[in-house]
Design a protein around this motif. Structure first.
Motif, PDB file in Angstrom:
ATOM      1  N   ALA A  72      21.548  39.381  22.170  1.00 14.64           N
ATOM      2  CA  ALA A  72      22.799  38.694  21.855  1.00 14.64           C
ATOM      3  C   ALA A  72      24.269  39.470  22.517  1.00 14.64           C
ATOM      4  O   ALA A  72      24.527  38.934  23.354  1.00 14.64           O
ATOM      5  N   GLU A  73      23.779  40.767  22.355  1.00 10.94           N
ATOM      6  CA  GLU A  73      24.971  41.227  22.900  1.00 10.94           C
ATOM      7  C   GLU A  73      24.873  41.563  24.132  1.00 10.94           C
ATOM      8  O   GLU A  73      25.104  41.231  24.987  1.00 10.94           O
ATOM      9  N   VAL A  74      23.562  41.963  24.950  1.00  7.33           N
ATOM     10  CA  VAL A  74      23.059  41.765  26.177  1.00  7.33           C
ATOM     11  C   VAL A  74      23.317  40.512  27.182  1.00  7.33           C
ATOM     12  O   VAL A  74      23.308  40.241  28.173  1.00  7.33           O
ATOM     13  N   VAL A  75      23.110  39.078  26.489  1.00  8.93           N
ATOM     14  CA  VAL A  75      23.483  38.286  26.411  1.00  8.93           C
ATOM     15  C   VAL A  75      24.413  38.051  27.681  1.00  8.93           C
ATOM     16  O   VAL A  75      25.320  37.561  28.996  1.00  8.93           O
ATOM     17  N   VAL A  76      25.823  38.816  26.506  1.00 10.81           N
ATOM     18  CA  VAL A  76      27.000  38.467  26.523  1.00 10.81           C
ATOM     19  C   VAL A  76      27.053  39.901  27.930  1.00 10.81           C
ATOM     20  O   VAL A  76      28.374  38.984  28.574  1.00 10.81           O
ATOM     21  N   GLY A  77      27.179  41.057  28.082  1.00 14.12           N
ATOM     22  CA  GLY A  77      26.720  41.873  28.811  1.00 14.12           C
ATOM     23  C   GLY A  77      26.905  41.247  30.088  1.00 14.12           C
ATOM     24  O   GLY A  77      27.165  41.618  31.377  1.00 14.12           O
ATOM     25  N   LEU A  78      25.452  40.511  30.218  1.00 13.62           N
ATOM     26  CA  LEU A  78      25.250  40.400  31.639  1.00 13.62           C
ATOM     27  C   LEU A  78      25.989  39.364  32.079  1.00 13.62           C
ATOM     28  O   LEU A  78      26.318  39.175  33.375  1.00 13.62           O
ATOM     29  N   ALA A  79      26.906  38.433  31.623  1.00 16.42           N
ATOM     30  CA  ALA A  79      27.508  37.318  32.161  1.00 16.42           C
ATOM     31  C   ALA A  79      28.997  38.248  32.090  1.00 16.42           C
ATOM     32  O   ALA A  79      29.025  37.932  33.791  1.00 16.42           O
ATOM     33  N   LEU A  80      28.748  38.921  31.616  1.00 16.32           N
ATOM     34  CA  LEU A  80      30.196  39.409  32.396  1.00 16.32           C
ATOM     35  C   LEU A  80      30.459  40.791  33.485  1.00 16.32           C
ATOM     36  O   LEU A  80      30.566  40.363  34.615  1.00 16.32           O
ATOM     37  N   VAL A  81      28.529  40.777  33.803  1.00 18.59           N
ATOM     38  CA  VAL A  81      28.039  41.446  35.106  1.00 18.59           C
ATOM     39  C   VAL A  81      29.052  40.416  36.021  1.00 18.59           C
ATOM     40  O   VAL A  81      28.889  40.454  37.053  1.00 18.59           O
ATOM     41  N   LEU A  82      27.867  39.290  35.647  1.00 17.61           N
ATOM     42  CA  LEU A  82      28.396  38.138  36.273  1.00 17.61           C
ATOM     43  C   LEU A  82      29.033  37.946  37.456  1.00 17.61           C
ATOM     44  O   LEU A  82      29.668  37.957  38.614  1.00 17.61           O
ATOM     45  N   ALA A  83      30.208  37.811  35.964  1.00 14.85           N
ATOM     46  CA  ALA A  83      31.582  37.571  36.303  1.00 14.85           C
ATOM     47  C   ALA A  83      31.863  38.406  37.918  1.00 14.85           C
ATOM     48  O   ALA A  83      32.720  38.409  38.366  1.00 14.85           O
ATOM     49  N   ILE A  84      32.101  39.574  37.046  1.00 15.10           N
ATOM     50  CA  ILE A  84      32.614  40.888  37.761  1.00 15.10           C
ATOM     51  C   ILE A  84      31.617  40.785  39.930  1.00 15.10           C
ATOM     52  O   ILE A  84      32.515  41.072  40.016  1.00 15.10           O
ATOM     53  N   TYR A  85      30.957  40.206  39.496  1.00 13.51           N
ATOM     54  CA  TYR A  85      29.801  40.596  40.450  1.00 13.51           C
ATOM     55  C   TYR A  85      30.727  39.362  41.543  1.00 13.51           C
ATOM     56  O   TYR A  85      30.822  39.610  42.896  1.00 13.51           O
ATOM     57  N   ARG A  86      30.779  38.326  41.434  1.00  8.59           N
ATOM     58  CA  ARG A  86      31.123  37.316  41.801  1.00  8.59           C
ATOM     59  C   ARG A  86      32.694  37.837  42.273  1.00  8.59           C
ATOM     60  O   ARG A  86      32.873  37.323  43.621  1.00  8.59           O
ATOM     61  N   ASN A  87      33.620  38.581  41.417  1.00  5.59           N
ATOM     62  CA  ASN A  87      35.105  39.086  42.351  1.00  5.59           C
ATOM     63  C   ASN A  87      34.638  40.245  43.085  1.00  5.59           C
ATOM     64  O   ASN A  87      35.009  40.597  44.226  1.00  5.59           O
ATOM     65  N   CYS A  88      33.880  40.943  42.735  1.00 10.54           N
ATOM     66  CA  CYS A  88      33.968  42.548  44.023  1.00 10.54           C
ATOM     67  C   CYS A  88      32.882  42.408  44.133  1.00 10.54           C
ATOM     68  O   CYS A  88      32.719  43.745  45.026  1.00 10.54           O
ATOM     69  N   GLU A  89      31.480  41.931  43.980  1.00  7.56           N
ATOM     70  CA  GLU A  89      30.504  41.949  45.424  1.00  7.56           C
ATOM     71  C   GLU A  89      29.862  42.786  44.653  1.00  7.56           C
ATOM     72  O   GLU A  89      29.265  44.115  45.492  1.00  7.56           O
ATOM     73  N   SER A  90      30.476  44.034  42.949  1.00  8.68           N
ATOM     74  CA  SER A  90      29.313  45.473  43.032  1.00  8.68           C
ATOM     75  C   SER A  90      29.292  45.290  42.074  1.00  8.68           C
ATOM     76  O   SER A  90      29.581  44.699  40.473  1.00  8.68           O
ATOM     77  N   VAL A  91      27.449  46.015  41.383  1.00  9.48           N
ATOM     78  CA  VAL A  91      27.863  46.360  39.867  1.00  9.48           C
ATOM     79  C   VAL A  91      28.202  47.979  39.763  1.00  9.48           C
ATOM     80  O   VAL A  91      26.964  48.272  38.852  1.00  9.48           O
ATOM     81  N   TYR A  92      28.453  48.556  40.603  1.00 15.84           N
ATOM     82  CA  TYR A  92      28.624  49.779  40.530  1.00 15.84           C
ATOM     83  C   TYR A  92      29.959  50.372  39.655  1.00 15.84           C
ATOM     84  O   TYR A  92      30.927  50.075  40.377  1.00 15.84           O
ATOM     85  N   ALA A  93      30.105  51.606  38.506  1.00 10.62           N
ATOM     86  CA  ALA A  93      30.834  51.878  37.538  1.00 10.62           C
ATOM     87  C   ALA A  93      32.158  52.258  38.327  1.00 10.62           C
ATOM     88  O   ALA A  93      32.915  51.866  37.995  1.00 10.62           O
ATOM     89  N   GLU A  94      31.284  53.190  39.970  1.00 10.88           N
ATOM     90  CA  GLU A  94      33.169  53.759  40.286  1.00 10.88           C
ATOM     91  C   GLU A  94      33.966  52.603  41.115  1.00 10.88           C
ATOM     92  O   GLU A  94      34.595  52.975  41.279  1.00 10.88           O
ATOM     93  N   ASP A  95      33.113  51.364  41.345  1.00  8.18           N
ATOM     94  CA  ASP A  95      34.032  50.648  42.605  1.00  8.18           C
ATOM     95  C   ASP A  95      35.543  49.756  40.777  1.00  8.18           C
ATOM     96  O   ASP A  95      35.624  49.072  42.004  1.00  8.18           O
ATOM     97  N   PHE A  96      34.915  49.770  39.834  1.00  9.84           N
ATOM     98  CA  PHE A  96      36.419  49.385  39.357  1.00  9.84           C
ATOM     99  C   PHE A  96      37.043  49.991  38.922  1.00  9.84           C
ATOM    100  O   PHE A  96      36.620  51.073  37.607  1.00  9.84           O
ATOM    101  N   ASN A  97      37.770  50.826  39.807  1.00  2.00           N
ATOM    102  CA  ASN A  97      38.813  51.364  39.419  1.00  2.00           C
ATOM    103  C   ASN A  97      40.756  50.609  39.609  1.00  2.00           C
ATOM    104  O   ASN A  97      41.265  51.237  40.082  1.00  2.00           O
ATOM    105  N   LEU A  98      40.382  49.450  39.199  1.00  2.00           N
ATOM    106  CA  LEU A  98      42.116  48.663  39.073  1.00  2.00           C
ATOM    107  C   LEU A  98      43.048  49.332  38.200  1.00  2.00           C
ATOM    108  O   LEU A  98      44.481  48.862  38.067  1.00  2.00           O
ATOM    109  N   LEU A  99      42.436  49.552  36.993  1.00  2.00           N
ATOM    110  CA  LEU A  99      42.681  49.742  35.712  1.00  2.00           C
ATOM    111  C   LEU A  99      43.210  51.466  35.352  1.00  2.00           C
ATOM    112  O   LEU A  99      41.586  51.926  35.287  1.00  2.00           O
ATOM    113  N   LYS A 100      44.288  51.842  35.975  1.00  2.00           N
ATOM    114  CA  LYS A 100      43.577  53.116  35.136  1.00  2.00           C
ATOM    115  C   LYS A 100      45.862  53.798  35.522  1.00  2.00           C
ATOM    116  O   LYS A 100      46.492  52.787  36.197  1.00  2.00           O
ATOM    117  N   GLY A 101      45.357  54.971  34.982  1.00  2.00           N
ATOM    118  CA  GLY A 101      46.637  55.626  34.661  1.00  2.00           C
ATOM    119  C   GLY A 101      47.465  56.461  34.012  1.00  2.00           C
ATOM    120  O   GLY A 101      46.068  56.642  32.715  1.00  2.00           O
TER     121      GLY A 101
END
Lengths: 101, 496
Positions: A72-101
């Motif tokens: 069940a957890e992986v299902v949610v995880g893959l859905a989130l990966v899909l959502a972020i892939y649609r927005n940033c065209e990437s599945v690499y962790a270092e590309d997700f850098n909007l949030l920092k501080g």
């Protein structure tokens, strides 16, 4: 095959999982590493049930619960990966850098 | 001896959550706020069920769960947080209304998980409730699907959450190996009397090392969820990315419920002192307070600042868990209740101010000229978070630090005396550090000129109601804490 062998296999799997989860850059890779950690626990449970507490099936049923919940957890995880892939065209962790501080 | 009726509030709430999902399918007009209204009404119904069992003798233990005044108080607090979250949702425009039914159902299900969590006495049951909370909150955190920040926060939350669940499960498997069961508590054969599961209580026998390792893994798993340092990295990112009402929910409900679980597991069922873990817990508490407060100083985004502040607040609550005496127990309950009021209040003001899209410190510039009442309200919440008398936060902190001093006085050896005294001292020093960054917001509100074209934040009836209740709570219980303390004393009663 004794209990020790099974526990060593479980511990090795767990450590490989931890190492992978901490070092992988691909989110799918991290997900797979986390699955390894879950399965390490399942091996432990089955082994303990068989060797130490053969009077019941609690270890096996617990492992079944964990398999289900992890799925069940992986299902949610893959859905989130899909959502972020649609927005940033990437599945690499270092590309997700909007949030920092 | 099945006692399923003890879980009536949870069952009612799950049924209502599923009904809400079904209703959402047949609603004539999509894009309505009706599910939010149904959501808080459902939570209110469950709250009524909890209150009905608060004082009566309808409490006891089932095979996997236990219902006592202690758990009922945490359930009531969780439900209050859920109601507040729904009210905040009603005035938050970035959530897509076409999905409001799903959102409401997920929020209610996550509340069910939290309620089961504080009642659980079995590790498997604990794990399943923990996952119910986690899976629903992953989705809630990523609910603004088109917002990259929301996506990013959700994926980070998911990765850290799944990682910590895996660690928890590994601990569970070791516990099963050492104890032969996943129970933390068993019912004795002859009827209703309760006894602790003896292999656990007598602790470090032949299986001692394995049991100790298991409890360490479990503590690590809980530590991630409760955002203890050094397992806190996800908190600021998730809080910043998540929709504002969800951030409010995440900063309050899961945190407090996990504190309840830690309190039950590590002071009542498997005492940390029996395992020799008191020193480690104290170290975690000190690190959590210090790191949270220190990093908060350098934040320019108020959402992140309050995220680090909430990490530090969890550190204060941990003091009560380390001390494990009755004063500490009451302190945890008292501080949790007060923390809900002041933290929800601060986040509510932030939501009102951030309506223009910016949660930066500069959004607070000159708030006192734009809306004096809002600026004063925020100042009260911030002062309470910092622990300035005569506000409620002071009473809570006083209780926790007093518990540490009391535990130090009662401790047998001089090394454990030092641990407890150090806890109290570090707590006080940290309160002083925290004043700096809380006052930074106050400085922006009162001493900087407002930007051109910035107007007074619009506050609707629901935000106003939430603010009024939180403000009344923080002020009233700060000046006159006796009723709250008396209630906590009643609620500190626990089985066994």
């Amino acid at each position: 095959m004794t209990l020790t062998h099974h526990l060593l296999l479980g511990a090795a799997l767990f450590l490989i999982g931890v190492f992978g989860a901490l070092t992988r850059r691909n989110i799918i890779g991290i997900l797979m590493s986390i699955e390894l950690m879950f399965n390490a626990a399942n091996i432990n449970l089955a082994a303990f049930n068989h060797f130490l507490h053969p009077e019941g099936v609690l270890g096996m049923t617990t492992a079944l619960f964990i398999i289900t919940v992890a799925a069940a957890e992986v299902v949610v995880g893959l859905a989130l990966v899909l959502a972020i892939y649609r927005n940033c065209e990437s599945v690499y962790a270092e590309d997700f850098n909007l949030l920092k501080g | 001896m099945f006692n399923l009726q003890l879980l009536a509030p949870e069952i009612v709430l799950s049924v209502l959550a599923l009904a809400l999902m079904a209703i959402d399918l047949i609603l004539p007009t999509r894009r309505s706020q009706l599910p939010y209204h149904l959501g808080w009404i459902s939570a209110l119904v469950a709250l009524a069920c909890v209150v009905a069992t608060l004082a009566t003798s309808s409490q006891g233990a089932g095979p996997l769960w236990i219902v006592d005044p202690f758990s009922q108080l945490f359930k009531a607090m969780t439900l209050l947080a859920v109601i507040v979250t729904f009210l905040l949702c009603l005035e938050y425009e970035d959530l897509s209304l076409s999905q409001s039914g799903t959102f409401a159902a997920l929020l209610l299900l996550s509340a069910v998980g939290l309620m089961l969590l504080v009642s659980a006495t079995d590790l498997l049951f604990l794990f399943v409730s923990l996952e119910l909370v986690a899976v629903s909150s992953f989705i809630l955190a990523g609910f603004e699907r088109r917002n990259r920040k929301s996506n990013e926060g959700a994926i980070k939350y998911f990765l850290f959450g799944a990682f910590s669940s895996a660690i928890f499960v590994y601990g569970l498997s070791l516990y099963y190996g050492a104890a032969g069961t996943t129970k933390l508590l068993i019912l004795s054969q002859n009827g209703s009397s309760l006894s602790l599961w003896t292999p656990v209580l007598t602790g470090l026998g032949r299986q001692g090392p394995v049991l100790l390792l298991a409890m360490l893994f479990l503590l690590l798993g809980f530590g991630f969820k409760a955002a203890m340092v050094p397992m806190h990295f996800w908190v600021p990112d998730v809080y910043e990315g998540a929709p504002m009402p969800v951030t409010t929910f995440l900063s309050v409900a899961p945190k407090i419920a996990i504190m309840g679980v830690l309190l039950r597991v590590f002071t009542l069922l498997v005492p940390a002192s029996g395992l020799g873990l008191t020193g480690l817990l104290a170290l975690l508490a000190i690190l959590t307070m210090t790191v949270g407060n220190t990093i908060a100083i350098f934040q320019d985004n108020v959402k992140r600042l309050l995220a680090y502040s909430s990490i530090a607040q969890a550190g204060y609550i941990l003091i009560g868990i380390v001390t494990a005496n009755s004063l500490g127990l009451e302190g945890v309950l008292l501080y949790s209740a007060v923390y809900i009021a002041m933290n929800v209040g601060a986040f509510t003001v932030l939501q009102a101010v951030g309506k223009n899209g910016s949660y930066e410190l500069s959004a607070f510039d000159g708030l006192s000229r734009r809306s004096m009442a809002l600026a004063l309200t925020m100042a009260v919440f911030l002062l309470s978070l910092a622990g300035i008398p005569p506000l409620a936060g002071f009473i809570g902190k006083f209780y926790l630090f007093a518990a540490a001093m009391e535990a130090g006085r009662a401790a047998a050896s001089s090394s454990s005396k030092n641990i407890f005294y150090a806890l109290a001292v570090v707590g006080v020093i940290n309160s002083v550090i925290s004043v700096y960054y809380y006052m930074k917001i106050v400085y922006h509100m009162f001493f900087l000129p407002p930007h051109e074209r910035s107007s007074a934040p619009a506050i609707g009836p629901y935000l106003l109601a939430v603010l009024a209740v939180c403000l009344a709570g923080v002020l009233a219980f700060g000046v006159w804490p006796e009723p709250l303390i008396a209630q906590m004393r009643i609620s500190a009663v626990h089985l066994p």
